[in-house]
Design a protein around this motif. Structure first.
Motif, PDB file in Angstrom:
ATOM      1  N   LYS A  18      45.841  39.130  40.759  1.00  0.00           N
ATOM      2  CA  LYS A  18      44.504  39.199  40.346  1.00  0.00           C
ATOM      3  C   LYS A  18      44.334  38.962  38.769  1.00  0.00           C
ATOM      4  N   ILE A  19      45.593  38.256  38.414  1.00  0.00           N
ATOM      5  CA  ILE A  19      45.828  37.662  37.043  1.00  0.00           C
ATOM      6  C   ILE A  19      45.997  36.130  37.184  1.00  0.00           C
ATOM      7  N   PRO A  20      45.956  35.602  35.890  1.00  0.00           N
ATOM      8  CA  PRO A  20      46.244  34.091  35.910  1.00  0.00           C
ATOM      9  C   PRO A  20      47.617  33.799  36.146  1.00  0.00           C
ATOM     10  N   HIS A  21      47.795  32.671  36.737  1.00  0.00           N
ATOM     11  CA  HIS A  21      49.292  32.147  37.251  1.00  0.00           C
ATOM     12  C   HIS A  21      50.102  32.141  36.079  1.00  0.00           C
ATOM     13  N   MET A  22      49.958  31.784  34.934  1.00  0.00           N
ATOM     14  CA  MET A  22      50.848  31.623  33.829  1.00  0.00           C
ATOM     15  C   MET A  22      51.253  33.108  33.325  1.00  0.00           C
ATOM     16  N   THR A  23      50.290  33.927  33.314  1.00  0.00           N
ATOM     17  CA  THR A  23      50.572  35.375  33.024  1.00  0.00           C
ATOM     18  C   THR A  23      51.569  35.879  34.159  1.00  0.00           C
ATOM     19  N   ASN A  68      49.203  44.731  38.278  1.00  0.00           N
ATOM     20  CA  ASN A  68      48.810  43.791  39.400  1.00  0.00           C
ATOM     21  C   ASN A  68      49.968  42.669  39.784  1.00  0.00           C
ATOM     22  N   SER A  69      50.663  42.104  38.702  1.00  0.00           N
ATOM     23  CA  SER A  69      51.671  41.227  38.946  1.00  0.00           C
ATOM     24  C   SER A  69      52.865  41.899  39.724  1.00  0.00           C
ATOM     25  N   LEU A  70      53.258  43.347  39.369  1.00  0.00           N
ATOM     26  CA  LEU A  70      54.100  43.830  40.070  1.00  0.00           C
ATOM     27  C   LEU A  70      53.737  44.209  41.496  1.00  0.00           C
ATOM     28  N   GLY A  71      52.653  44.329  41.745  1.00  0.00           N
ATOM     29  CA  GLY A  71      52.004  44.933  42.944  1.00  0.00           C
ATOM     30  C   GLY A  71      51.915  43.699  43.836  1.00  0.00           C
ATOM     31  N   TYR A  72      51.481  42.709  43.395  1.00  0.00           N
ATOM     32  CA  TYR A  72      51.570  41.448  44.171  1.00  0.00           C
ATOM     33  C   TYR A  72      52.828  41.018  44.761  1.00  0.00           C
ATOM     34  N   HIS A  73      54.042  40.951  43.622  1.00  0.00           N
ATOM     35  CA  HIS A  73      55.296  40.701  44.284  1.00  0.00           C
ATOM     36  C   HIS A  73      56.061  41.479  45.073  1.00  0.00           C
ATOM     37  N   ILE A  74      55.417  42.858  45.112  1.00  0.00           N
ATOM     38  CA  ILE A  74      56.120  43.720  46.216  1.00  0.00           C
ATOM     39  C   ILE A  74      55.192  43.850  47.461  1.00  0.00           C
ATOM     40  N   GLY A  75      54.306  43.206  47.304  1.00  0.00           N
ATOM     41  CA  GLY A  75      53.434  43.090  48.503  1.00  0.00           C
ATOM     42  C   GLY A  75      52.091  44.062  48.815  1.00  0.00           C
ATOM     43  N   LEU A  76      51.685  44.617  47.355  1.00  0.00           N
ATOM     44  CA  LEU A  76      50.820  45.776  47.544  1.00  0.00           C
ATOM     45  C   LEU A  76      49.500  45.271  47.288  1.00  0.00           C
ATOM     46  N   GLU A  77      49.276  44.128  46.754  1.00  0.00           N
ATOM     47  CA  GLU A  77      47.910  43.776  46.569  1.00  0.00           C
ATOM     48  C   GLU A  77      47.921  42.125  46.405  1.00  0.00           C
ATOM     49  N   THR A  78      46.827  41.465  46.282  1.00  0.00           N
ATOM     50  CA  THR A  78      46.745  40.126  45.946  1.00  0.00           C
ATOM     51  C   THR A  78      46.674  40.062  44.349  1.00  0.00           C
ATOM     52  N   GLN A 124      54.867  44.510  28.577  1.00  0.00           N
ATOM     53  CA  GLN A 124      53.440  44.228  27.862  1.00  0.00           C
ATOM     54  C   GLN A 124      53.752  43.092  26.608  1.00  0.00           C
ATOM     55  N   PHE A 125      55.053  43.519  25.961  1.00  0.00           N
ATOM     56  CA  PHE A 125      55.219  43.091  24.531  1.00  0.00           C
ATOM     57  C   PHE A 125      56.017  41.634  24.603  1.00  0.00           C
ATOM     58  N   GLY A 126      55.707  40.838  23.670  1.00  0.00           N
ATOM     59  CA  GLY A 126      56.427  39.423  23.466  1.00  0.00           C
ATOM     60  C   GLY A 126      55.514  38.565  22.737  1.00  0.00           C
ATOM     61  N   SER A 127      55.843  37.193  22.923  1.00  0.00           N
ATOM     62  CA  SER A 127      54.924  36.265  22.111  1.00  0.00           C
ATOM     63  C   SER A 127      53.368  36.468  22.363  1.00  0.00           C
ATOM     64  N   THR A 128      53.156  36.960  23.905  1.00  0.00           N
ATOM     65  CA  THR A 128      51.846  36.888  24.300  1.00  0.00           C
ATOM     66  C   THR A 128      51.777  38.333  24.711  1.00  0.00           C
ATOM     67  N   TYR A 129      50.709  39.388  24.186  1.00  0.00           N
ATOM     68  CA  TYR A 129      50.482  40.483  24.799  1.00  0.00           C
ATOM     69  C   TYR A 129      49.894  40.524  26.049  1.00  0.00           C
ATOM     70  N   ILE A 130      50.358  41.260  27.042  1.00  0.00           N
ATOM     71  CA  ILE A 130      49.785  41.318  28.295  1.00  0.00           C
ATOM     72  C   ILE A 130      49.474  42.938  28.527  1.00  0.00           C
ATOM     73  N   PRO A 131      48.044  42.958  28.984  1.00  0.00           N
ATOM     74  CA  PRO A 131      47.475  44.464  29.304  1.00  0.00           C
ATOM     75  C   PRO A 131      48.212  45.146  30.263  1.00  0.00           C
ATOM     76  N   LEU A 132      48.407  46.396  30.286  1.00  0.00           N
ATOM     77  CA  LEU A 132      48.899  47.179  31.160  1.00  0.00           C
ATOM     78  C   LEU A 132      48.766  46.907  32.861  1.00  0.00           C
ATOM     79  N   ASN A 133      47.433  46.865  32.985  1.00  0.00           N
ATOM     80  CA  ASN A 133      46.557  46.480  34.412  1.00  0.00           C
ATOM     81  C   ASN A 133      47.146  45.183  34.899  1.00  0.00           C
ATOM     82  N   GLN A 134      47.306  44.256  34.004  1.00  0.00           N
ATOM     83  CA  GLN A 134      47.846  43.059  34.581  1.00  0.00           C
ATOM     84  C   GLN A 134      49.537  42.933  35.081  1.00  0.00           C
ATOM     85  N   VAL A 135      50.141  43.862  34.150  1.00  0.00           N
ATOM     86  CA  VAL A 135      51.515  44.289  34.471  1.00  0.00           C
ATOM     87  C   VAL A 135      51.505  44.745  35.808  1.00  0.00           C
TER      88      VAL A 135
END
Length: 337
Positions: free
Chosen positions: A48-53, A36-46, A23-34
């Motif tokens: 649901k977050i911006p491409h840049m995030t 969502n991104s991990l789920g997408y890349h391991i094929g669990l879901e589509t 979540q932490f860095g120059s841009t804070y990213i909420p846990l649900n988006q984390v």
């Protein structure tokens, strides 16, 4: 507390650290988006977050996080073996001069240009070359001796030689930008780590951990002293040589990518022994877990405290590690005059 319970507890902390640190860095990213991104890349879901995030999480933070774990494990295990083979609680992964040799090679590549056709591999190549020259010089000077004192002293001498060469190269730099780049590298940084950096380092550190597990009983014998270990049938010189060479390969690999990260390899073995006792079967597990957790949060702090600027990771590990090391020493020797 039983050893198994301690290990389970640390595994839970490691898992929570893995997820929450993204979540932490120059841009804070909420846990649900984390998730969502991990789920997408391991094929669990589509997605649901911006491409840049998603790019920040998957292509920048996650490889950096994983490499920080690999670095924490590698430095902790090398520090553990250096303290075992030298029977010196102040020994760290850099005691043999390997990191100084790597630093000389890397600074030469940064300031002198190295071999430009190597591109992004220019600095790692010369860092590895410098580390190799350092360890070859140490082994030639040690010769057939199995004395841990001789090994440490020669390593200290090599550190002095290569450190001086590094400063001479920096002093001869013609551009301030080159000096700043070299100094930032010398203090350690995970900036720029990519997925392609992970396979080799992961493989080497994994094999090193396997080496410790296989020879854990022989390493326990080393703690008794060279003469006692020899009397019990252990080939001390062969084991020492194996430790020195394998440790040097690990340090050369890590330093060539992230520079010098201080204190991790010094304090984590002490914390592992406090938590699990002196046996290498236990200190191996605790060094891996504690080293990973500490390195994750040290990296988080390095990119979060002065965001969007980044503090060199070596500055933070020294700032956090030095007081902790002083506390360990005070606790260990509190009843001694």
């Amino acid at each position: 507390m039983h050893i198994t319970i301690k290990i389970i507890f640390l595994c839970i902390i490691l898992f929570l650290s893995l997820v929450s640190s993204l979540q932490f860095g120059s841009t804070y990213i909420p846990l649900n988006q984390v998730f969502n991104s991990l789920g997408y890349h391991i094929g669990l879901e589509t997605l649901k977050i911006p491409h840049m995030t998603d790019t920040i999480l998957w292509d920048i933070r996650l490889p950096r996080l994983l490499y920080s774990i690999i670095t924490g494990i590698g430095l902790s295990l090398v520090g553990l073996l250096m303290q075992t083979v030298t029977r010196n609680p102040l020994a760290d992964p850099y005691i043999l001069g390997v990191s100084s040799g790597a630093s000389t090679g890397a600074v030469f590549a940064i300031i002198g240009g190295g071999l430009s056709f190597l591109g992004t591999y220019n600095t790692p190549f010369f860092a590895t070359l410098g580390a190799a020259l350092s360890i070859i010089a140490v082994l030639l000077c040690v010769g057939k001796s199995s004395s841990p004192v001789k090994l440490v002293l020669i390593g200290m001498g090599m550190t002095g030689i290569f450190s001086s060469l590094t400063m001479m190269i920096i002093y001869g730099a013609k551009h301030e930008a080159q000096v700043r780049s070299a100094m930032f590298w010398l203090l350690g940084s995970f900036a720029g780590i990519q997925w392609s950096d992970l396979p080799l380092s992961t493989c080497i550190v994994t094999l090193f951990a396997l080496f410790i597990y296989i020879y854990k009983q022989d390493l326990d014998l080393l703690l008794l002293g060279n003469q006692e270990a020899t009397n019990m049938g252990l080939s001390v010189k062969t084991l020492q040589l194996s430790i020195v060479i394998s440790s040097s390969i690990v340090i050369a690999t890590l330093v060539s990518k992230v520079g010098i990260v201080g204190f991790i390899g010094l304090i984590i073995p002490h914390l592992a022994r406090i938590t699990g006792g002196p046996k290498h079967s236990h200190t191996l597990s605790f060094s891996i877990l504690i080293g990973s957790i500490v390195m994750i949060w040290a990296d988080v702090l390095s990119r979060f405290l002065y965001s969007p600027e980044e503090i060199p990771i070596g500055v933070l590990t020294s700032l956090l590690g030095a007081p902790l090391f002083i506390w360990i020493i005070m606790k260990r020797y509190q009843y001694n005059n």
